[in-house]
Design a protein around this motif. Structure first.
Motif, PDB file in Angstrom:
ATOM      1  N   THR A 198       0.839  -1.195   0.000  1.00  9.95           N
ATOM      2  CA  THR A 198       0.000   0.000   0.000  1.00  9.95           C
ATOM      3  C   THR A 198       0.874   1.245   0.000  1.00  9.95           C
ATOM      4  OG1 THR A 198      -0.155  -0.448   2.367  1.00  9.95           O
ATOM      5  CG2 THR A 198      -2.115  -0.887   1.071  1.00  9.95           C
ATOM      6  N   CYS A 199       2.048   1.099  -0.594  1.00  8.08           N
ATOM      7  CA  CYS A 199       2.936   2.251  -0.692  1.00  8.08           C
ATOM      8  C   CYS A 199       3.712   2.144  -1.988  1.00  8.08           C
ATOM      9  CB  CYS A 199       3.907   2.286   0.490  1.00  8.08           C
ATOM     10  SG  CYS A 199       5.089   3.646   0.369  1.00  8.08           S
ATOM     11  N   CYS A 200       3.736   3.238  -2.722  1.00  2.00           N
ATOM     12  CA  CYS A 200       4.403   3.224  -4.014  1.00  2.00           C
ATOM     13  C   CYS A 200       5.911   3.032  -3.880  1.00  2.00           C
ATOM     14  CB  CYS A 200       4.108   4.520  -4.754  1.00  2.00           C
ATOM     15  SG  CYS A 200       4.380   5.980  -3.740  1.00  2.00           S
ATOM     16  N   TRP A 201       6.483   3.515  -2.774  1.00  2.00           N
ATOM     17  CA  TRP A 201       7.928   3.347  -2.582  1.00  2.00           C
ATOM     18  C   TRP A 201       8.262   1.875  -2.378  1.00  2.00           C
ATOM     19  CZ3 TRP A 201      11.181   7.249  -3.555  1.00  2.00           C
ATOM     20  CH2 TRP A 201      10.648   8.556  -3.572  1.00  2.00           C
ATOM     21  N   CYS A 202       7.417   1.192  -1.630  1.00  2.00           N
ATOM     22  CA  CYS A 202       7.627  -0.256  -1.443  1.00  2.00           C
ATOM     23  C   CYS A 202       7.518  -0.946  -2.800  1.00  2.00           C
ATOM     24  CB  CYS A 202       6.582  -0.850  -0.510  1.00  2.00           C
ATOM     25  SG  CYS A 202       6.553  -0.140   1.144  1.00  2.00           S
ATOM     26  N   GLU A 203       6.468  -0.575  -3.547  1.00  2.00           N
ATOM     27  CA  GLU A 203       6.222  -1.253  -4.812  1.00  2.00           C
ATOM     28  C   GLU A 203       7.404  -1.070  -5.760  1.00  2.00           C
ATOM     29  OE1 GLU A 203       2.423  -0.473  -6.603  1.00  2.00           O
ATOM     30  OE2 GLU A 203       2.957  -1.506  -8.451  1.00  2.00           O
ATOM     31  N   LYS A 204       7.894   0.148  -5.798  1.00  2.00           N
ATOM     32  CA  LYS A 204       9.018   0.427  -6.697  1.00  2.00           C
ATOM     33  C   LYS A 204      10.247  -0.402  -6.295  1.00  2.00           C
ATOM     34  CE  LYS A 204      11.996   4.142  -8.258  1.00  2.00           C
ATOM     35  NZ  LYS A 204      12.708   5.306  -7.787  1.00  2.00           N
ATOM     36  N   THR A 205      10.520  -0.426  -5.027  1.00  2.00           N
ATOM     37  CA  THR A 205      11.705  -1.155  -4.553  1.00  2.00           C
ATOM     38  C   THR A 205      11.558  -2.643  -4.828  1.00  2.00           C
ATOM     39  OG1 THR A 205      11.667   0.480  -2.788  1.00  2.00           O
ATOM     40  CG2 THR A 205      13.293  -1.269  -2.592  1.00  2.00           C
ATOM     41  N   PHE A 206      10.364  -3.155  -4.604  1.00  2.00           N
ATOM     42  CA  PHE A 206      10.143  -4.588  -4.858  1.00  2.00           C
ATOM     43  C   PHE A 206      10.275  -4.915  -6.349  1.00  2.00           C
ATOM     44  CE2 PHE A 206       7.349  -4.722  -0.839  1.00  2.00           C
ATOM     45  CZ  PHE A 206       8.431  -5.083  -0.061  1.00  2.00           C
ATOM     46  N   HIS A 207       9.761  -4.034  -7.178  1.00  2.00           N
ATOM     47  CA  HIS A 207       9.873  -4.280  -8.621  1.00  2.00           C
ATOM     48  C   HIS A 207      11.331  -4.393  -9.039  1.00  2.00           C
ATOM     49  CE1 HIS A 207       5.918  -4.478 -10.248  1.00  2.00           C
ATOM     50  NE2 HIS A 207       5.524  -3.312  -9.750  1.00  2.00           N
ATOM     51  N   GLN A 208      12.143  -3.505  -8.495  1.00  2.00           N
ATOM     52  CA  GLN A 208      13.574  -3.543  -8.838  1.00  2.00           C
ATOM     53  C   GLN A 208      14.200  -4.852  -8.366  1.00  2.00           C
ATOM     54  OE1 GLN A 208      14.969   0.023  -6.956  1.00  2.00           O
ATOM     55  NE2 GLN A 208      14.502   1.305  -8.719  1.00  2.00           N
ATOM     56  N   ALA A 209      13.843  -5.246  -7.143  1.00  2.00           N
ATOM     57  CA  ALA A 209      14.428  -6.479  -6.588  1.00  2.00           C
ATOM     58  C   ALA A 209      14.007  -7.688  -7.413  1.00  2.00           C
ATOM     59  CB  ALA A 209      13.995  -6.643  -5.127  1.00  2.00           C
ATOM     60  N   ILE A 210      12.769  -7.678  -7.840  1.00  2.00           N
ATOM     61  CA  ILE A 210      12.267  -8.796  -8.640  1.00  2.00           C
ATOM     62  C   ILE A 210      12.966  -8.847  -9.992  1.00  2.00           C
ATOM     63  CG2 ILE A 210      10.222  -9.437  -9.996  1.00  2.00           C
ATOM     64  CD1 ILE A 210       8.634  -9.026  -7.381  1.00  2.00           C
ATOM     65  N   ALA A 211      13.174  -7.681 -10.533  1.00  2.00           N
ATOM     66  CA  ALA A 211      13.874  -7.633 -11.819  1.00  2.00           C
ATOM     67  C   ALA A 211      15.279  -8.199 -11.672  1.00  2.00           C
ATOM     68  CB  ALA A 211      13.923  -6.193 -12.319  1.00  2.00           C
ATOM     69  N   GLU A 212      15.913  -7.914 -10.556  1.00  2.00           N
ATOM     70  CA  GLU A 212      17.284  -8.395 -10.339  1.00  2.00           C
ATOM     71  C   GLU A 212      17.336  -9.886 -10.063  1.00  2.00           C
ATOM     72  OE1 GLU A 212      19.674  -6.482  -7.363  1.00  2.00           O
ATOM     73  OE2 GLU A 212      19.209  -4.521  -8.217  1.00  2.00           O
TER      74      GLU A 212
END
Lengths: 489, 422, 487
Positions: free
Chosen positions: B389-403
């Motif tokens: 429920t936070c865009c900052w979390c979502e962004k960080t998770f997306h990056q981690a998933i991409a990696e």
């Protein structure tokens, strides 16, 4: 005491630059001591290499697990064993677990509970290393002191790796003794007054049957956790008695009849501390509970292996309590409070709320051994607290002591402490005086001896144990690099 | 007063290490027992909550010695507050507050991190924590929303910097609009005039910049007549609700996170998620919606002389008890087909996504390391998607998933609600 | 050694140099090399012992402590070197303390099980016994040898049931271990209500563990205290016979894990027959033929409170476990009743000693191991025995779960006719081969005796080196039983 660049870089070669630091800014977080450096070895090989270097450079070192408390000398190399945090094995078939120093009891316990097993959680709390020597709430059924260790992997002060018992001979962890005399005679780990020199890098611990659920049904949000239900065949109660003698009588009968899963001789101040979530609430609760009890008491957990076993244990408890004139504390019969205490005592081992929360410090005299004997002494030590309470120098706990039976009452533990504000010099001094006076009385009146440091008089009074220990230390640590003193939880 | 006011709290630290772990009775296995990313990554005790207090207490006595290592310790912390929750299970003492004050002192003393300075420079220039791409209100072009700077509104939707400017995140604002419209909510936005809540600046230690932002925002709100602010990100939520109140700027403003608002609308029957969304999800509690989202408790008093660390008047500690935990879960439950499976570390003892405290800017590797740990935990539940429920979390998770190449999907809760109502 | 010098050190009445007496100590039933001691002394007091040890240090005289009466089986009381003085403390027979409330007893080294049991029973206590020790076996000797005990539930630590000990180290210094160390003398401790119970300390070391398993190489013990258990008010013994050892081991595991039973051990048919056949063949053979290959024995007990209810609740739980494992508890196997076994194992062996009954002599090979390794090790031993020409079916096997089920004492009893040279040599050869083969299969010989000790100790150089450092501290002149263990 700064390390020379060369020496620092030698240690850096072992652990890598990321895992060594001697910047003075971090030292306040390491017991406020000016260590030569803090190193974080990752395995036995690194520990061995560090210890060898310490011998080469004649640099004293101390290994530390979670590092709750400790007294250290300036210039020591601090081995923070934080990275050595693996559970090596849980052997259900042969009832032991093997851990590295930084596995905390809460982690191991949680893994064990899933398998219907558990361990002795030391009184320092489940936030401390599982491999410590010590005593705790569960001693009644899970033993204590140095008696839960099996084989140990030990880097000696000279940097040799010794694997005791079956580990050295057959690469298995089930036995720490032999061939021939047992090295467990000296491998007893880390409680005051002394510690085995060197570093324990892995230890096998006895584990025990757990008749409860694979995890407690904890509900709520911190700090107001509670159990959604009391697990089947579990019960927790607090009983108070007309006198210490009656309490002891009940305690010993409970031990002999083997019905208690845990028997913790809490005083009501500790009950109050454990079931409350703030200092203010604790004070009020203590006042209220003090009026509800008739005298000293204990907290008990019954846990049945089956419904029949549980029913039998309950009936025996009722009879023993009745004979001793015990009275159940109604507040604890409330399932919500009962559940809180079950978790506090089994999963947390209680310690922080009842020790540090009130004033930030406590000074304790813990005695392991013969419960009835140490109770006799503790009554006097409790009375000696009263003037300090009246002056407002220590927290009012009614002058109480506490303790419990170990191994179903075969052995015991008694402890008494003063909780105070360490920033108040008058309180600090008064507590020190109380500690010294009560320790001296214990020795002079032949109850027991506290071995807080090298003391010729006490050593002489105890079969000159100190002279033998000094010789052992010298033999194991010819360069004198394994620094002594202080506790390591 | 700054750090000085927490001298007593810092001295209360007994070095029990509870701050490194989730509350003991919540430890359910060997894995996922740690709660503090900083000590977990950097290992020296100084990086733990307790270690930070020990250093703070010592420096108050002995003077401040800003070595590189000290600054490394100070800035490698997400200010996630998990240490405080674990400590405050048993102890009565402030933990995150002194850590926050220590950071503020560093900034005041000019001991800043260059990457954070850059973020703040952008904030000062553009009113945004993220570099602007176009105009702030561009995401709403063509949506014909009420402009709160021009007309009175009851409800103001504050999208936040990341959602406003990040092309990949603007979908969250659009989804929010759709949801609010579907529920028949009359609301407005500030569009290009919206400015950063300042919450992240505060976490980074830039208190003056935060206050500056807070004043701007409250002036805008006053002018708009809004009684309720709905935020799209958890940082903004905590800023409006908790930090503005801490500095006595909030007044009677009602602050709702979009997940709370959706929950309310659903329970009032104004929103009916009906379309099935077949998904096994696990939910990540953002620190600033969860444990740090609990209301501010104003207090001023003095320590009572004597044996206990108690105050007159008595102090009520914020222990994470009253954070926003249930509303997002209830929203997920209200979506047909969504099944929620919980991770080990949830609610008040949730593991941070890694982005907090400016760490995403000052040490992206650490932020990613922290996120990867959470992705691993989310995967361990068997869930197909990680909802936050936070865009900052979502962004960080997306990056981690991409990696990492994880197959886990990441959604903001509004994305699922949007699907369920269209 | 100067005989006169010894006589000057202690009362000449205590010294014997008669060749026949010396010969009695020059060998035992093990295969160790016979060595005749120079003399035998029989101290009566701790002071006598101290004088002897001091004398030994001054003169470099080897001392060999002996606490049990003959026959000896393990070679540990036979001198390894010439000129030794046997210090036979079997005459020190004082029972110093029996305390019901604290569940502790204390006695001198000459006290046998037969002598101590009635004294502790008088107050409602019992000993955690080794399995049927010979009647001459010293209680202190058994405790110091870390002999396995038959109630694993009450063995929390491998050092149990030893509590404290008083010893004269090889230096001649007196030391009391654990709680007994002080403060104050034993009399002063008693005066304040203290008993000698807590084994650990003082300080970091727990030196009772060093004395145990040392075979007298660290010093001479003058008394020990031991934890005692409550005498049950009700006991229900059971047996489960099976050809499937693994099922019985699993059963024993749960019985111990749940702490449902007191006595608990497994015997093969040879051993069970050896214990209960009062006559040699044919009675032994017919009894053995009536028995299953393996018998698990256990006893459920009730104490002061609601004993019947306790026993019945345990039995109910146990029945469920047995059913799960496809086993059935019974009151007898073949011609042996569970009750008979219970009564027998609560006392020392009747005479003649059960291990001597089948063939006149017995060689024991024993070690500690993990549960899952037992089957492979026993198979290996059977193969070895057959290869050596010793019928595996004649071999006794005793499996004792120890330390609350953390490991298993496994003992092979090789019965043989000592007059039959061929048989004797076969057993001798087999017992040496067995140690090597079993070690390769994970056996841990925690108590190394006799000829195989070198093979055992050589596997762990690091432990050996540390033990040697300790030995130099406590017996710097190596006067205490030189040649034993690794010293």
């Amino acid at each position: 005491m700064a390390l020379s660049k060369d020496i620092y870089s030698a240690f850096e070669d072992v652990v890598g630059p990321e895992y060594i630091c001697n910047d003075p800014v971090i030292m306040p977080s390491y017991h406020g001591t000016e260590f030569a450096a803090i190193v974080l070895p990752k395995d036995t090989a690194e520990v061995q290499a560090i210890v060898k270097l310490c011998n080469k450079y004649k640099l004293p070192f101390r290994p530390v697990c979670t590092g709750w408390t400790g007294k250290f000398s300036k210039g020591t190399l601090y081995l923070d064993l934080r990275r050595m945090n693996r559970i090596i094995e849980i052997n259900e078939t042969n009832m032991y677990a093997v851990v590295e120093p930084y596995v905390i009891s809460a982690q191991l316990q949680a893994e064990l509970m899933k398998r219907g097993l558990h361990l002795n959680v030391k009184g320092a709390g489940s936030n401390c290393s599982a491999m410590l020597r010590g005593h705790g709430h569960l001693d009644q059924t899970t033993s204590g002191d140095d008696r839960n260790h099996l084989a140990i992997e030990w880097v000696t002060p000279a940097g040799d790796i010794v694997r005791s018992g079956s580990l050295g001979s057959s690469d298995e962890w089930f036995c720490g003794d032999g061939p021939g005399p047992s090295l467990r005679s000296i491998l007893t780990s880390a409680v005051p007054p002394g510690v085995t020199p060197g570093v324990f890098t892995k230890a096998a611990l006895k584990i025990y049957h757990w008749p409860g659920p694979s995890r407690f049904p904890v509900e709520g949000i911190s700090p107001k956790y509670y159990l959604s239900e009391i697990p089947p065949n579990f019960m927790a109660r607090y009983f108070s008695f007309p006198s210490v003698e009656k309490m002891w009588e009940a305690e010993i009968k409970i031990g002999e009849s083997e019905i208690a899963f845990e028997l913790m001789g809490f005083n009501v101040a500790m009950v109050a501390a454990n079931i409350t979530t703030s200092n203010e609430e604790e004070e009020q609760t203590f006042q209220r509970l003090s009026k509800e009890v008739q005298g000293p008491g204990f907290f008990i957990i019954l846990a049945g292996n089956s419904a029949a076993d549980f029913a039998y244990k309950k009936r025996v408890l009722e009879q023993i309590i009745g004979e001793a004139g015990g009275r159940s504390l109604a507040s604890v019969e409330d399932p919500r409070t009962e559940g809180i205490l079950l978790c506090q005592c089994i999963r947390i081992s209680a310690s922080i709320r009842e020790t540090f929360r009130p004033g930030g410090a406590f000074s304790s005299i813990p005695v392991m051994g013969q419960r009835d004997l140490t109770i006799q002494w503790a009554i006097g030590a409790g009375q000696a607290k009263e003037p300090l309470i009246e002056k407002g120098l220590i927290v009012d706990d009614g002058g109480a002591f506490f303790g419990w039976g170990v191994e179903q009452g075969h052995l015991g533990k008694t402890e008494i402490f003063c909780k105070y504000d360490p920033q108040n010099p008058e309180a600090k001094k008064a507590v020190e005086d109380w500690h010294n006076a009560q320790s001296a009385r214990a020795f002079q009146e032949r109850y027991f001896a506290l071995l807080a440091g090298p003391n010729e008089e006490i050593g002489r009074g105890l079969s000159n144990y100190h002279l033998w220990w000094n010789k052992i230390q010298q033999a194991l640590d010819p360069n004198g690099v394994s620094a002594g003193a202080g506790a390591l939880v | 007063m700054g750090l000085e006011q927490y001298k007593g709290d810092m001295e209360m630290c007994c070095r029990c290490s509870a701050c490194k772990w989730i509350p003991m009775q919540r430890v359910s296995g060997y894995r996922y027992a740690h709660v503090c990313p900083s000590i977990s990554k950097y290992n020296f005790h100084s990086y733990s909550g307790g270690g930070r207090l020990n250093i703070g207490a010592a420096m108050l006595k002995q003077g401040f010695n800003y070595t590189d290592r000290l600054l490394d310790i100070i800035y490698n912390c997400q200010m996630c507050g998990a240490c405080g929750v674990s400590c405050n299970y048993a102890m009565d003492m402030e933990v995150l507050e002194p850590i926050q004050e220590f950071r503020i002192k560093c900034v005041e003393d000019g001991k800043t991190h260059p990457a954070l300075d850059q973020v703040i420079a952008g904030l000062r220039k553009h009113g945004s924590e993220v570099p602007p791409t176009g105009k702030r209100g561009d995401w709403a072009l063509g949506l014909h929303l009420k402009d709160a700077t021009k007309e009175k509104v009851d409800v103001l939707y504050h999208a936040g910097c990341l959602i406003s400017y990040d092309k990949n995140m603007q979908k969250l604002a659009k989804a929010t609009v759709k949801i609010l419209q579907k529920a028949g909510v009359e609301f407005g936005i500030a569009g290009d005039a919206e400015t950063c809540s300042g919450g992240r600046a505060y976490q980074m230690g830039y208190q003056e910049d935060f206050l500056n932002q807070a004043q701007k925002n409250m002036a805008l709100i006053k002018q708009s007549g809004a009684k309720t602010v709905v935020t799209g990100c958890a940082d903004g939520y905590q800023a409006f609700k908790v930090l503005y109140d801490k500095f006595k700027l909030k007044g009677n403003l009602e602050v709702l996170h979009i997940s709370e608002y959706i929950d309310r609308l659903t329970k009032e029957g104004r929103l009916k998620p009906q379309k099935k969304v077949d998904l096994l999800v696990t939910y990540h509690d953002p620190c600033r919606l969860g444990r740090l989202g609990e209301p501010w408790i104003p207090w001023a008093g003095k320590k009572v002389p004597g044996d206990r660390f108690v105050f007159d008047p008595p102090k009520t500690y914020r222990r994470g008890t009253h954070g926003v935990y249930q509303p997002p879960r209830d929203v997920l439950k209200s979506i047909p087909g969504v099944k929620l499976t919980e991770m080990t570390r949830i609610k008040e003892y949730a593991w941070c996504c890694g982005a907090g405290g400016g760490v995403d800017a000052s040490n992206p590797d650490f932020a990613q390391w922290t996120a990867r740990e959470r992705i691993d935990e989310a995967e361990s539940t068997g869930a197909e998607a990680l909802v936050t429920t936070c865009c900052w979390c979502e962004k960080t998770f997306h990056q981690a998933i991409a990696e990492t190449g994880s197959r886990l999907k990441v959604y903001d809760i509004v994305e699922l609600v949007e699907t369920a109502i269209t | 050694m100067e005989q006169g010098a010894l006589a000057a050190a202690i009362s000449p009445d205590l010294i014997t140099v008669h060749p026949a007496e010396r010969d009695r100590y020059s060998q035992d039933m093990s295969f160790v090399n016979p060595v005749r001691p120079a003399s035998v002394v029989r101290p009566k007091t701790a002071a006598d012992i101290q004088r002897i040890v001091k004398f030994a240090n001054q003169t470099g005289t080897p001392l060999v402590p002996v606490s049990s009466g003959p026959p000896h089986f393990r070679g540990d009381t036979v001198p390894s070197v010439g000129g030794a003085v046997i210090v036979d403390v079997s005459g020190m027979k004082k029972i110093l303390l029996v305390d019901r409330k604290r569940r502790v007893a204390m006695c001198e080294p000459g006290v046998t099980f037969a002598e101590l049991i009635p004294e502790v029973e008088k107050v409602g206590l019992r000993l955690n016994m080794p399995l049927l020790p010979r009647s001459s076996k010293s209680v202190v000797g058994s405790l110091l040898e870390r002999e396995p005990v038959i109630m694993p539930k009450y063995q929390w630590d491998i050092s149990d049931p030893l509590a404290c000990a008083e010893i004269f180290f090889g230096t001649g210094d007196e030391f009391r271990t654990g709680q007994a160390a002080g403060p104050g003398s034993i009399a002063e401790q008693w005066a304040v209500g203290a008993v000698q119970k807590a084994p650990y300390g003082p300080g970091t070391a727990s030196l009772h563990r060093l004395i145990q398993g040392a075979q007298g190489t660290m010093g001479i013990v003058t008394w020990v205290s031991m934890r005692c258990e409550i005498l049950p008010s009700l006991e229900e013994p059971f047996v489960i016979g099976s050809s499937q050892l693994d099922a019985l081991l699993q059963m024993a595991y749960w019985l111990i894990r749940l702490r449902s039973v007191n006595e608990c051990f497994i015997l093969n048919n040879t051993n069970l027959a050896a214990i209960f056949a009062k006559e040699r063949p044919p009675r032994f053979q017919s009894l053995k033929a009536s028995l299953p290959t393996w018998t698990l024995f256990y006893a459920v007990a009730g104490y002061e409170y609601l004993p019947e209810e306790r026993v019945s609740s345990h039995m109910k739980d146990i029945t469920e476990i047995a059913q799960r494992l496809g086993l059935e508890a019974e009151k007898a196997v073949g011609e042996v009743s569970a009750h008979e076994i219970l009564k027998a194992v609560q006392r020392p062996s009747s005479n003649p000693y059960w291990k001597l009954r089948p063939s006149g002599a017995c060689q024991d090979t024993f070690y500690l191991t993990l549960r899952e390794k037992l089957a492979v090790q026993i198979d290996a031993m059977n193969v070895l025995a057959e290869k050596a020409g010793y019928p595996a079916s004649q071999m006794g096997v005793y499996i004792q779960p120890v330390v609350q089920g953390t490991s298993y004492h496994c003992e092979y009893n090789l019965f043989y006719d000592p007059q039959n040279r061929r048989e004797l040599n076969r057993v001798k050869e087999l017992s040496t081969l067995a140690v090597r083969e079993l070690m390769a299969k994970g056996a841990f010989f925690s108590r190394p005796y006799g000829e195989s000790k070198g093979m055992i100790l050589n596997r762990d150089a690091a432990t050996l080196s540390t033990l040697s450092k300790l030995k130099k501290i406590f017996d710097p002149n190596n006067v205490m039983n030189p040649g034993k263990v690794c010293f």
